[in-house]
Design a protein around this motif. Structure first.
Motif, PDB file in Angstrom:
ATOM      1  N   LEU A 406       0.857  -1.192   0.000  1.00 14.46           N
ATOM      2  CA  LEU A 406       0.000   0.000   0.000  1.00 14.46           C
ATOM      3  C   LEU A 406       0.892   1.240   0.000  1.00 14.46           C
ATOM      4  CD1 LEU A 406      -2.709   1.274  -0.049  1.00 14.46           C
ATOM      5  CD2 LEU A 406      -2.997   0.783   2.396  1.00 14.46           C
ATOM      6  N   GLU A 407       1.322   1.599  -1.205  1.00 15.16           N
ATOM      7  CA  GLU A 407       2.213   2.739  -1.396  1.00 15.16           C
ATOM      8  C   GLU A 407       1.539   3.745  -2.322  1.00 15.16           C
ATOM      9  OE1 GLU A 407       6.124   1.618  -2.576  1.00 15.16           O
ATOM     10  OE2 GLU A 407       6.277  -0.008  -1.089  1.00 15.16           O
ATOM     11  N   LEU A 408       1.449   4.982  -1.869  1.00 14.91           N
ATOM     12  CA  LEU A 408       0.782   6.041  -2.624  1.00 14.91           C
ATOM     13  C   LEU A 408       1.745   7.205  -2.846  1.00 14.91           C
ATOM     14  CD1 LEU A 408      -2.589   6.042  -0.640  1.00 14.91           C
ATOM     15  CD2 LEU A 408      -2.142   4.922  -2.836  1.00 14.91           C
ATOM     16  N   HIS A 409       1.365   8.078  -3.779  1.00 15.72           N
ATOM     17  CA  HIS A 409       2.210   9.223  -4.121  1.00 15.72           C
ATOM     18  C   HIS A 409       1.418  10.524  -3.970  1.00 15.72           C
ATOM     19  CE1 HIS A 409       5.555   6.828  -5.830  1.00 15.72           C
ATOM     20  NE2 HIS A 409       4.582   5.939  -6.012  1.00 15.72           N
ATOM     21  N   TRP A 410       2.022  11.483  -3.295  1.00  8.18           N
ATOM     22  CA  TRP A 410       1.443  12.823  -3.133  1.00  8.18           C
ATOM     23  C   TRP A 410       2.153  13.735  -4.129  1.00  8.18           C
ATOM     24  CZ3 TRP A 410      -0.317  15.043   2.159  1.00  8.18           C
ATOM     25  CH2 TRP A 410      -0.797  16.349   2.024  1.00  8.18           C
ATOM     26  N   ALA A 428       2.087  12.415   5.844  1.00  3.40           N
ATOM     27  CA  ALA A 428       2.663  11.136   5.419  1.00  3.40           C
ATOM     28  C   ALA A 428       3.080  10.297   6.622  1.00  3.40           C
ATOM     29  CB  ALA A 428       3.853  11.384   4.493  1.00  3.40           C
ATOM     30  N   ALA A 429       3.607  10.959   7.652  1.00  6.44           N
ATOM     31  CA  ALA A 429       4.000  10.233   8.865  1.00  6.44           C
ATOM     32  C   ALA A 429       2.778   9.657   9.572  1.00  6.44           C
ATOM     33  CB  ALA A 429       4.774  11.164   9.796  1.00  6.44           C
ATOM     34  N   MET A 430       1.674  10.407   9.583  1.00  8.45           N
ATOM     35  CA  MET A 430       0.441   9.921  10.194  1.00  8.45           C
ATOM     36  C   MET A 430      -0.084   8.699   9.443  1.00  8.45           C
ATOM     37  SD  MET A 430      -1.424  13.609  10.857  1.00  8.45           S
ATOM     38  CE  MET A 430      -0.599  14.892  11.821  1.00  8.45           C
ATOM     39  N   TRP A 431      -0.023   8.757   8.116  1.00  8.81           N
ATOM     40  CA  TRP A 431      -0.496   7.624   7.319  1.00  8.81           C
ATOM     41  C   TRP A 431       0.415   6.412   7.500  1.00  8.81           C
ATOM     42  CZ3 TRP A 431      -1.357  11.607   2.937  1.00  8.81           C
ATOM     43  CH2 TRP A 431      -2.657  12.136   3.030  1.00  8.81           C
ATOM     44  N   GLN A 432       1.709   6.657   7.661  1.00  8.84           N
ATOM     45  CA  GLN A 432       2.636   5.547   7.869  1.00  8.84           C
ATOM     46  C   GLN A 432       2.277   4.780   9.131  1.00  8.84           C
ATOM     47  OE1 GLN A 432       6.764   6.651   7.907  1.00  8.84           O
ATOM     48  NE2 GLN A 432       7.497   4.540   7.983  1.00  8.84           N
ATOM     49  N   ALA A 433       1.808   5.508  10.151  1.00 10.63           N
ATOM     50  CA  ALA A 433       1.414   4.854  11.401  1.00 10.63           C
ATOM     51  C   ALA A 433       0.241   3.906  11.196  1.00 10.63           C
ATOM     52  CB  ALA A 433       1.064   5.914  12.452  1.00 10.63           C
ATOM     53  N   ALA A 434      -0.536   4.153  10.126  1.00 11.03           N
ATOM     54  CA  ALA A 434      -1.671   3.281   9.808  1.00 11.03           C
ATOM     55  C   ALA A 434      -1.283   2.177   8.832  1.00 11.03           C
ATOM     56  CB  ALA A 434      -2.812   4.103   9.221  1.00 11.03           C
ATOM     57  N   VAL A 438       3.449   6.882   1.943  1.00  4.76           N
ATOM     58  CA  VAL A 438       3.151   7.971   1.007  1.00  4.76           C
ATOM     59  C   VAL A 438       4.442   8.705   0.676  1.00  4.76           C
ATOM     60  CG1 VAL A 438       1.892  10.125   0.644  1.00  4.76           C
ATOM     61  CG2 VAL A 438       0.779   8.230   1.842  1.00  4.76           C
ATOM     62  N   SER A 439       4.782   8.735  -0.598  1.00 11.12           N
ATOM     63  CA  SER A 439       5.965   9.462  -1.068  1.00 11.12           C
ATOM     64  C   SER A 439       5.536  10.829  -1.595  1.00 11.12           C
ATOM     65  CB  SER A 439       6.660   8.685  -2.192  1.00 11.12           C
ATOM     66  OG  SER A 439       7.042   7.404  -1.750  1.00 11.12           O
ATOM     67  N   GLY A 456      -6.503  14.463 -13.754  1.00  8.74           N
ATOM     68  CA  GLY A 456      -6.735  13.430 -12.748  1.00  8.74           C
ATOM     69  C   GLY A 456      -5.594  12.450 -12.586  1.00  8.74           C
ATOM     70  N   LYS A 457      -4.389  12.832 -12.959  1.00  3.64           N
ATOM     71  CA  LYS A 457      -3.238  11.932 -12.865  1.00  3.64           C
ATOM     72  C   LYS A 457      -2.510  12.152 -11.537  1.00  3.64           C
ATOM     73  CE  LYS A 457      -2.707  11.448 -17.842  1.00  3.64           C
ATOM     74  NZ  LYS A 457      -1.835  11.650 -19.027  1.00  3.64           N
ATOM     75  N   PHE A 458      -3.210  11.879 -10.469  1.00  3.22           N
ATOM     76  CA  PHE A 458      -2.633  12.003  -9.134  1.00  3.22           C
ATOM     77  C   PHE A 458      -3.329  11.013  -8.214  1.00  3.22           C
ATOM     78  CE2 PHE A 458      -6.339  14.739  -9.023  1.00  3.22           C
ATOM     79  CZ  PHE A 458      -6.860  14.549  -7.759  1.00  3.22           C
ATOM     80  N   GLU A 459      -2.633  10.652  -7.136  1.00  5.90           N
ATOM     81  CA  GLU A 459      -3.246   9.826  -6.096  1.00  5.90           C
ATOM     82  C   GLU A 459      -3.627  10.683  -4.897  1.00  5.90           C
ATOM     83  OE1 GLU A 459      -1.371   5.415  -6.758  1.00  5.90           O
ATOM     84  OE2 GLU A 459      -0.075   6.878  -5.747  1.00  5.90           O
ATOM     85  N   ILE A 460      -2.718  11.552  -4.497  1.00  7.82           N
ATOM     86  CA  ILE A 460      -2.990  12.514  -3.431  1.00  7.82           C
ATOM     87  C   ILE A 460      -2.444  13.860  -3.896  1.00  7.82           C
ATOM     88  CG2 ILE A 460      -2.615  13.139  -1.010  1.00  7.82           C
ATOM     89  CD1 ILE A 460      -2.014  10.187  -0.451  1.00  7.82           C
TER      90      ILE A 460
END
Length: 567
Positions: A406-410, A428-434, A438-439, A456-460
């Motif tokens: 589960l790797e996402l890109h901002w 990103a640190a908060m999401w890592q705890a879950a 997120v890069s 629409g070529k983005f994840e975050i």
């Protein structure tokens, strides 16, 4: 995040919000690098502006005002999907007929330069009659007429997919546009009621300029073929990235006070130094770094107001994010109060958490509909990810599903201020705890909207939406796409239920009943995991001392004929 906008002005122009800082739907958010404590004032009221109002006799004749522009404008047709950049729309409302202006409270008033009057003459069906100012003419010599209204309606009502439109709201409710009692009258009949009819045909675009879909989509790229405003384009130098507006000698209304208004393209991060170097007369001061450098600058006044202006985090709908539970989990894993504190650091006006996608906290009808979806709860976030099939992989490791991590890109604009980078890093640190990695991927500022957000070529991604006012303008931000047309909803996340509620609200004349419907829609938008709202962003700007009738506008529109320098 501060990068640019797609809906309207600087300061108010980063709405033009995130699309270009002159106006776009807009991106921009707070913060700078300072850790100094700054005394916070409450946000200004929504019905207030701060523009140094002066009467024409108090102003000098002539002179120049120099503004920053956050991106070179390529599409000038505001009805076309790529023409909604905030600054572009604001400039077009100066070059083309802006039939109604708004005051600081958002109330509409007919612009006498174009309208003798405009009113609803029947409610069943709703019929609006516009009486045009007979002096009003296009630059090709033709008088404004019902043919221009009819062409704008037919291009924008969504019935012909060849017109790549930004938003059919209001136009799709119209059943007929005809000549009234004489050539100076326009009769518009609605098949369904539309409460915000005064926001249609703003600006009015000439029929001669959009005669075919090709004219509509391409005829306003890098050019403005026909105008009808107090100002016209003087110089548009793409190489020098400079745009100059000058008085149009054919103008029939009050003569503008200035000889020219000059826009110079620069990154938002460059505006502070450009202002200090006396290269521009106006600059955003909404970050700690900018405010710290500008607040005591020579011959400078800090101005603030509370416009329709919000900062949010948007999610795409591809890959893992196609699952609503994953998007909801990302919202639950965020401590918004901590993120807002980062953005607000060093800025003199308090950023308040925003619990609504459609209404601002100081608008009548506002309520916080975020419920649990924006309430920080790491355990709840983890359970949502469990339910979505993403299994924990150990401390600090991204979750896995079907052999994938589960790797996402901002996606981040490379002109984003440091405070927003800090905010994204903290998120990103908060999401890592879950268990979500997120890069942060920086992209060139000129590409952020055109190559990533708009298609629409983005994840975050994060940007500002500005000037989604009146309330019916919120529909394209959340509307289900039609084919390749995403309207102003690049994430493509939506539902028929949300569309129906927003359309019903837009047709509800009773403001209290309309507010109920908008709030019902907003609650569903939160549940969709479309966007995590962060805060309403007050306008904080630095203006050169003596600059009159310009500054922080709230919900008011700009009248460039009145902008000038005090005597």
């Amino acid at each position: 995040m501060d990068a640019s906008t797609t809906t309207r002005r600087l300061g108010r122009a980063t709405v033009l919000a995130v699309a270009v800082a002159l106006a776009v739907t807009a991106c921009s958010s707070g913060g700078g690098g300072s850790t100094d404590n700054v005394t916070k004032s409450e946000p200004p009221r929504l019905d207030a502006d701060d523009i140094n109002p002066k009467t024409p006799d108090q102003l000098k004749d002539g002179g120049e005002v120099r503004f920053p522009l956050y991106q070179w404008i390529t599409q000038w047709n505001p009805f076309q999907v790529d023409g909604t950049y905030g600054d572009a729309v604001e400039i077009m409302r100066t070059l083309e007929p802006d039939l109604f202006r708004t005051d600081a409270s958002g109330a509409f008033k007919a612009n006498a330069d174009y309208l003798v009057e405009a009113k609803v003459v029947s409610t069943s069906p709703q019929v609006v009659v516009y009486k045009l100012n007979p002096k009003a003419k296009w630059s090709d010599g033709k008088a404004l007429s019902y043919l221009d209204f009819k062409a704008d309606w037919q291009a924008s009502n969504g019935k012909d997919a060849a017109y790549n439109i930004s938003d059919p709201s209001g136009y799709e409710q119209i059943s007929a546009v005809e000549q009234g009692a004489d050539p100076s009258e326009v009769k518009v009949t609605f098949a369904e009621p539309y409460a915000d009819w005064q926001n249609l045909f703003r600006p009015l675009i000439p029929a001669a300029g959009i005669a075919t879909p090709d004219d509509f989509n391409k005829g306003w790229v890098e050019k403005i073929p026909i105008t009808a405003g107090a100002l016209k384009i003087g110089v548009a130098d793409k190489t020098a990235q400079t745009l100059t507006l000058v008085p149009d000698p054919a103008w029939w209304g009050a003569k503008p006070k200035l000889d020219r208004v000059t826009f110079r393209v620069m990154s938002q991060s460059a505006t502070t130094q450009a202002y200090l170097n006396n290269e521009i007369d106006f600059a955003a001061a909404g970050t700690a770094t900018a405010y710290g450098q500008l607040k005591d600058a020579k011959d400078t006044v800090i101005r603030s107001a509370s416009p329709w202006d919000e900062v949010h985090i948007s999610f795409g709908q591809s890959g893992a994010l196609a699952d609503q539970k994953v998007r909801q989990a990302l919202g639950r894993a965020l401590d918004r109060s901590a993120l807002i504190k980062i953005a607000n650091n060093g800025v003199p006006v308090q950023f308040k958490p925003l619990g609504n996608h459609i209404l601002m906290p100081n608008q009548v009808g506002y309520q916080d509909n975020s419920g649990d979806w924006a309430k920080f709860d790491l355990a709840a976030a983890k359970k949502l990810l469990d339910d979505a099939g993403w299994k924990e992989a150990g401390s600090g490791q991204p979750r896995t599903k079907d052999g994938k991590s589960l790797e996402l890109h901002w996606t981040i604009n490379d002109a984003t201020p440091q405070a927003q980078i800090d905010l994204a890093t903290a998120a990103a640190a908060m999401w890592q705890a879950a268990g979500v990695k997120v890069s942060l991927d920086k992209v060139p500022s000129n590409d952020f909207f055109t190559k990533y957000v708009n298609p629409g070529k983005f994840e975050i991604a994060s940007w500002r939406n500005t000037d989604s006012f009146p309330l019916s303008k919120s529909l394209p931000n959340f509307r289900l796409p039609v084919g390749d047309n995403t309207f102003n909803n690049p994430s493509r996340i939506g539902s028929q239920e949300v569309d129906d509620l927003l359309k019903k609200a837009a047709g509800t004349v009773d403001p209290a009943e309309a507010a109920k419907l908008y709030n019902q829609a907003d609650a569903k938008i939160w549940e969709l995991g479309h966007t995590v709202e962060l805060y309403q962003r007050p306008t904080v700007v630095a203006a050169r001392k003596g600059l009159a009738n310009y500054g922080a506008f709230g919900l008011a529109s700009t009248d460039y004929t009145k902008v000038g320098w005090e005597k």
